[in-house]
Design a protein around this motif. Sequence first.
Motif, PDB file in Angstrom:
ATOM      1  N   CYS A 146       0.822  -1.220   0.000  1.00 56.84           N
ATOM      2  CA  CYS A 146       0.000   0.000   0.000  1.00 56.84           C
ATOM      3  C   CYS A 146       0.853   1.266   0.000  1.00 56.84           C
ATOM      4  O   CYS A 146       0.393   2.323  -0.455  1.00 56.84           O
ATOM      5  CB  CYS A 146      -0.949   0.005   1.184  1.00 56.84           C
ATOM      6  N   THR A 147       2.070   1.185   0.494  1.00 48.38           N
ATOM      7  CA  THR A 147       2.959   2.340   0.437  1.00 48.38           C
ATOM      8  C   THR A 147       3.125   2.805  -1.002  1.00 48.38           C
ATOM      9  O   THR A 147       3.142   4.006  -1.294  1.00 48.38           O
ATOM     10  CB  THR A 147       4.336   1.997   1.034  1.00 48.38           C
ATOM     11  N   PHE A 148       3.234   1.845  -1.912  1.00 50.73           N
ATOM     12  CA  PHE A 148       3.380   2.168  -3.330  1.00 50.73           C
ATOM     13  C   PHE A 148       2.026   2.431  -3.997  1.00 50.73           C
ATOM     14  O   PHE A 148       1.829   3.443  -4.666  1.00 50.73           O
ATOM     15  CB  PHE A 148       4.074   1.019  -4.065  1.00 50.73           C
ATOM     16  N   ILE A 149       1.097   1.501  -3.810  1.00 56.37           N
ATOM     17  CA  ILE A 149      -0.147   1.530  -4.565  1.00 56.37           C
ATOM     18  C   ILE A 149      -1.030   2.726  -4.219  1.00 56.37           C
ATOM     19  O   ILE A 149      -1.719   3.270  -5.089  1.00 56.37           O
ATOM     20  CB  ILE A 149      -0.931   0.219  -4.360  1.00 56.37           C
ATOM     21  N   ASP A 150      -1.020   3.179  -2.976  1.00 54.71           N
ATOM     22  CA  ASP A 150      -1.861   4.320  -2.596  1.00 54.71           C
ATOM     23  C   ASP A 150      -1.530   5.575  -3.391  1.00 54.71           C
ATOM     24  O   ASP A 150      -2.390   6.444  -3.586  1.00 54.71           O
ATOM     25  CB  ASP A 150      -1.725   4.607  -1.098  1.00 54.71           C
ATOM     26  N   SER A 151      -0.276   5.665  -3.869  1.00 55.17           N
ATOM     27  CA  SER A 151       0.107   6.847  -4.642  1.00 55.17           C
ATOM     28  C   SER A 151      -0.627   6.906  -5.984  1.00 55.17           C
ATOM     29  O   SER A 151      -0.734   7.976  -6.588  1.00 55.17           O
ATOM     30  CB  SER A 151       1.621   6.865  -4.879  1.00 55.17           C
ATOM     31  N   LEU A 152      -1.168   5.778  -6.440  1.00 57.37           N
ATOM     32  CA  LEU A 152      -1.947   5.769  -7.682  1.00 57.37           C
ATOM     33  C   LEU A 152      -3.181   6.650  -7.570  1.00 57.37           C
ATOM     34  O   LEU A 152      -3.714   7.123  -8.579  1.00 57.37           O
ATOM     35  CB  LEU A 152      -2.382   4.342  -8.039  1.00 57.37           C
ATOM     36  N   LYS A 153      -3.639   6.869  -6.352  1.00 58.83           N
ATOM     37  CA  LYS A 153      -4.834   7.692  -6.148  1.00 58.83           C
ATOM     38  C   LYS A 153      -4.567   9.162  -6.444  1.00 58.83           C
ATOM     39  O   LYS A 153      -5.495   9.970  -6.453  1.00 58.83           O
ATOM     40  CB  LYS A 153      -5.337   7.509  -4.708  1.00 58.83           C
TER      41      LYS A 153
END
Length: 241
Positions: free
Chosen positions: A116-123
Amino acid sequence: MKTSTHKKVVKQQVQPESQLATADGKILRVDGLEARTRLLDAALKLFAESGYAKTSTREIAKAANVNISAISYYFADKAGLYRAVFNDPRTNPNVDPAIFEQEDADLRTILTALICTFIDSLKQGELMESCMKLHFREMLEPTGLWVEEIDTAIKPSHLAMVKFLCRYLGISKADDDVHRLAISITGLAISLLISVDVIQAIRPALIAKPKAIDTYASRLVDYALAMCEDEKRRRHIVNIY
């Protein structure tokens, strides 16, 4: 005898006047935080499109609709602004090595925090896409920040993850397979970030909304768990035979 009391007047530092123009030509003031954010967003897009050398501070200030003096006030100079853009935690979050030191946390919890550290930045939408372009450009036209990020952020978090995986696998010293596993798990998230254009062309609904991104992150955690469990099983079989 009378004594006179002299009051000291402390002159507060005044932030540079940051302005933006409305459609009817009126000038509006923007507060410091907004001006700084506008500069970061405008600079990210321009640096990603044209690179560090070919992007001027005047272009950035114009795109951000703020006075050019705001750049020196918030970031000292162009190099400082570029560094702030490159390391902006909204689009380029660093994995905190402390994630892997939670002794009471289970494997899923730790992998979720990592993914989630990486993927949340997609938002962050277009900002994230520009960030990926900026990283690609930094690799082709290096200023030294990518190498610095590897040494100061990526390597320490990787080594912390390897140490954690050793505890999970029940081994005292990491071998090549532990490093492969750590890189592969992180790669699950990184591959998603660099595949945005492909996903949007094939199945845009997968990352179209925050909830969809959360679901994708959850699936990646499942895949990462399977990889860890398979490596543990493989080592157990090897030890038996």
